[in-house]
Design a protein around this motif. Structure first.
Motif, mmCIF file in Angstrom:
data_model
loop_
_atom_site.group_PDB
_atom_site.id
_atom_site.type_symbol
_atom_site.label_atom_id
_atom_site.label_comp_id
_atom_site.label_asym_id
_atom_site.label_seq_id
_atom_site.Cartn_x
_atom_site.Cartn_y
_atom_site.Cartn_z
ATOM 1 N N ASP A 38 0.869 -1.173 0.000
ATOM 2 C CA ASP A 38 0.000 0.000 0.000
ATOM 3 C C ASP A 38 0.909 1.227 0.000
ATOM 4 O OD1 ASP A 38 -1.542 2.240 0.711
ATOM 5 O OD2 ASP A 38 -2.901 1.041 1.931
ATOM 6 N N TRP A 39 0.934 1.932 -1.116
ATOM 7 C CA TRP A 39 1.864 3.059 -1.242
ATOM 8 C C TRP A 39 1.587 4.151 -0.223
ATOM 9 C CZ3 TRP A 39 0.501 8.065 -2.166
ATOM 10 C CH2 TRP A 39 -0.803 8.288 -2.647
ATOM 11 N N GLU A 40 0.311 4.387 0.073
ATOM 12 C CA GLU A 40 -0.038 5.460 0.992
ATOM 13 C C GLU A 40 0.406 5.142 2.421
ATOM 14 O OE1 GLU A 40 -3.708 8.568 1.460
ATOM 15 O OE2 GLU A 40 -4.202 6.486 1.063
ATOM 16 N N THR A 41 0.253 3.892 2.836
ATOM 17 C CA THR A 41 0.731 3.496 4.165
ATOM 18 C C THR A 41 2.253 3.587 4.225
ATOM 19 O OG1 THR A 41 -1.168 2.030 4.441
ATOM 20 C CG2 THR A 41 0.682 1.681 5.920
ATOM 21 N N ASN A 42 2.925 3.171 3.151
ATOM 22 C CA ASN A 42 4.382 3.303 3.107
ATOM 23 C C ASN A 42 4.795 4.765 3.207
ATOM 24 O OD1 ASN A 42 6.089 0.722 2.588
ATOM 25 N ND2 ASN A 42 4.185 0.397 1.453
ATOM 26 N N LEU A 43 4.088 5.637 2.521
ATOM 27 C CA LEU A 43 4.389 7.067 2.577
ATOM 28 C C LEU A 43 4.233 7.601 4.003
ATOM 29 C CD1 LEU A 43 4.998 9.795 1.176
ATOM 30 C CD2 LEU A 43 2.525 9.979 0.764
ATOM 31 N N CYS A 44 3.138 7.249 4.639
ATOM 32 C CA CYS A 44 2.896 7.705 6.014
ATOM 33 C C CYS A 44 3.942 7.144 6.977
ATOM 34 C CB CYS A 44 1.489 7.311 6.457
ATOM 35 S SG CYS A 44 0.189 8.163 5.552
ATOM 36 N N TYR A 45 4.286 5.879 6.787
ATOM 37 C CA TYR A 45 5.301 5.244 7.637
ATOM 38 C C TYR A 45 6.650 5.931 7.442
ATOM 39 C CZ TYR A 45 8.143 1.487 9.694
ATOM 40 O OH TYR A 45 9.023 0.763 10.455
ATOM 41 N N ALA A 46 7.009 6.240 6.206
ATOM 42 C CA ALA A 46 8.273 6.933 5.931
ATOM 43 C C ALA A 46 8.290 8.307 6.600
ATOM 44 C CB ALA A 46 8.482 7.063 4.421
ATOM 45 N N ASN A 47 7.170 9.029 6.526
ATOM 46 C CA ASN A 47 7.082 10.328 7.204
ATOM 47 C C ASN A 47 7.264 10.168 8.711
ATOM 48 O OD1 ASN A 47 6.665 12.449 5.270
ATOM 49 N ND2 ASN A 47 4.665 11.570 4.840
ATOM 50 N N ALA A 48 6.646 9.143 9.284
ATOM 51 C CA ALA A 48 6.767 8.896 10.730
ATOM 52 C C ALA A 48 8.203 8.532 11.098
ATOM 53 C CB ALA A 48 5.799 7.798 11.154
ATOM 54 N N LEU A 49 8.852 7.712 10.283
ATOM 55 C CA LEU A 49 10.251 7.365 10.546
ATOM 56 C C LEU A 49 11.112 8.628 10.550
ATOM 57 C CD1 LEU A 49 10.602 4.186 8.309
ATOM 58 C CD2 LEU A 49 10.875 4.258 10.806
ATOM 59 N N ARG A 50 10.897 9.471 9.566
ATOM 60 C CA ARG A 50 11.681 10.714 9.465
ATOM 61 C C ARG A 50 11.424 11.610 10.669
ATOM 62 N NH1 ARG A 50 11.877 14.888 4.333
ATOM 63 N NH2 ARG A 50 13.744 15.980 5.026
ATOM 64 N N LYS A 51 10.176 11.745 11.055
ATOM 65 C CA LYS A 51 9.830 12.580 12.213
ATOM 66 C C LYS A 51 10.438 12.029 13.505
ATOM 67 C CE LYS A 51 6.997 15.813 10.687
ATOM 68 N NZ LYS A 51 7.204 17.227 10.876
ATOM 69 N N ASN A 52 10.674 10.728 13.554
ATOM 70 C CA ASN A 52 11.268 10.083 14.717
ATOM 71 C C ASN A 52 12.787 10.003 14.624
ATOM 72 O OD1 ASN A 52 9.294 8.996 16.821
ATOM 73 N ND2 ASN A 52 8.255 8.525 14.902
ATOM 74 N N GLY A 53 13.371 10.739 13.689
ATOM 75 C CA GLY A 53 14.824 10.795 13.584
ATOM 76 C C GLY A 53 15.455 9.600 12.897
ATOM 77 N N LYS A 54 14.664 8.797 12.224
ATOM 78 C CA LYS A 54 15.168 7.608 11.527
ATOM 79 C C LYS A 54 15.215 7.889 10.022
ATOM 80 C CE LYS A 54 13.480 4.629 15.158
ATOM 81 N NZ LYS A 54 12.873 3.372 15.511
ATOM 82 N N THR A 55 15.963 8.928 9.671
ATOM 83 C CA THR A 55 15.994 9.405 8.291
ATOM 84 C C THR A 55 16.533 8.361 7.332
ATOM 85 O OG1 THR A 55 16.258 11.650 9.113
ATOM 86 C CG2 THR A 55 16.784 11.280 6.804
ATOM 87 N N SER A 56 17.626 7.704 7.681
ATOM 88 C CA SER A 56 18.201 6.697 6.778
ATOM 89 C C SER A 56 17.208 5.576 6.500
ATOM 90 C CB SER A 56 19.488 6.122 7.365
ATOM 91 O OG SER A 56 20.475 7.120 7.400
ATOM 92 N N GLN A 57 16.517 5.145 7.526
ATOM 93 C CA GLN A 57 15.504 4.096 7.351
ATOM 94 C C GLN A 57 14.331 4.607 6.516
ATOM 95 O OE1 GLN A 57 14.391 2.404 11.130
ATOM 96 N NE2 GLN A 57 12.975 0.954 10.214
#
Length: 158
Positions: A38-57
């Motif tokens: 699901d591209w939209e869930t992946n997008l949201c998850y990526a945003n959450a990872l970035r907001k949590n300081g997990k930019t590389s992930q």
């Protein structure tokens, strides 16, 4: 159904429930277990990872969202921004070209009003940011010209 609406720097709204960024990672991980493509869930998850300081992930997940939906402007903008900062802050030369590629593609979609605008609240603000990054990366001249008859702004590059 849209999964996330970004509400601010420290929180998000998920299915009408306000959650802090630290709380949303397990939420999206569970959603992705059920539907990893699901591209939209992946997008949201990526945003959450970035907001949590997990930019590389987050980069791998933004890339996956962009592969699943090549018209996902938000994934391209985020990838371009991450690579822009990697080039500017750490001198990663390969990141400069990646930033230019991602941001140029996103800029074309934004100028043409094409592409999927999921999670983008203000197209013109995002376009301005992409254009400014590209101007700095490519040293091209850029100016903003309001077009009164259209009641919108056009971005022109030389």
């Amino acid at each position: 159904m849209s999964l996330a609406i970004v509400a601010g720097e420290t929180s998000t709204i998920e299915e009408n429930k306000k959650m802090h960024w630290q709380e949303v990672l397990p939420y999206f991980e569970k959603k992705l277990e059920k539907n990893p493509n699901d591209w939209e869930t992946n997008l949201c998850y990526a945003n959450a990872l970035r907001k949590n300081g997990k930019t590389s992930q987050s980069v791998a997940v933004f890339e996956k969202a962009a592969r699943l939906n090549p018209n996902c402007v938000s994934a391209l903008i985020n990838l371009g921004g991450i690579h822009f900062h990697r080039f500017k802050e750490y001198g990663e030369k390969e990141s400069k070209q990646k930033a230019i590629e991602y941001l140029s593609t996103a800029e074309k979609m934004l100028l043409g009003n094409t592409g999927d605008m999921a999670t983008i609240a203000d197209r013109m603000t995002v376009l301005s940011g992409a254009t400014n990054y590209l101007s700095e990366l490519t040293k091209r001249k850029m100016f903003l010209h309001p077009v009164d008859s259209l009641k919108e702004k056009c971005f022109c590059t030389l």
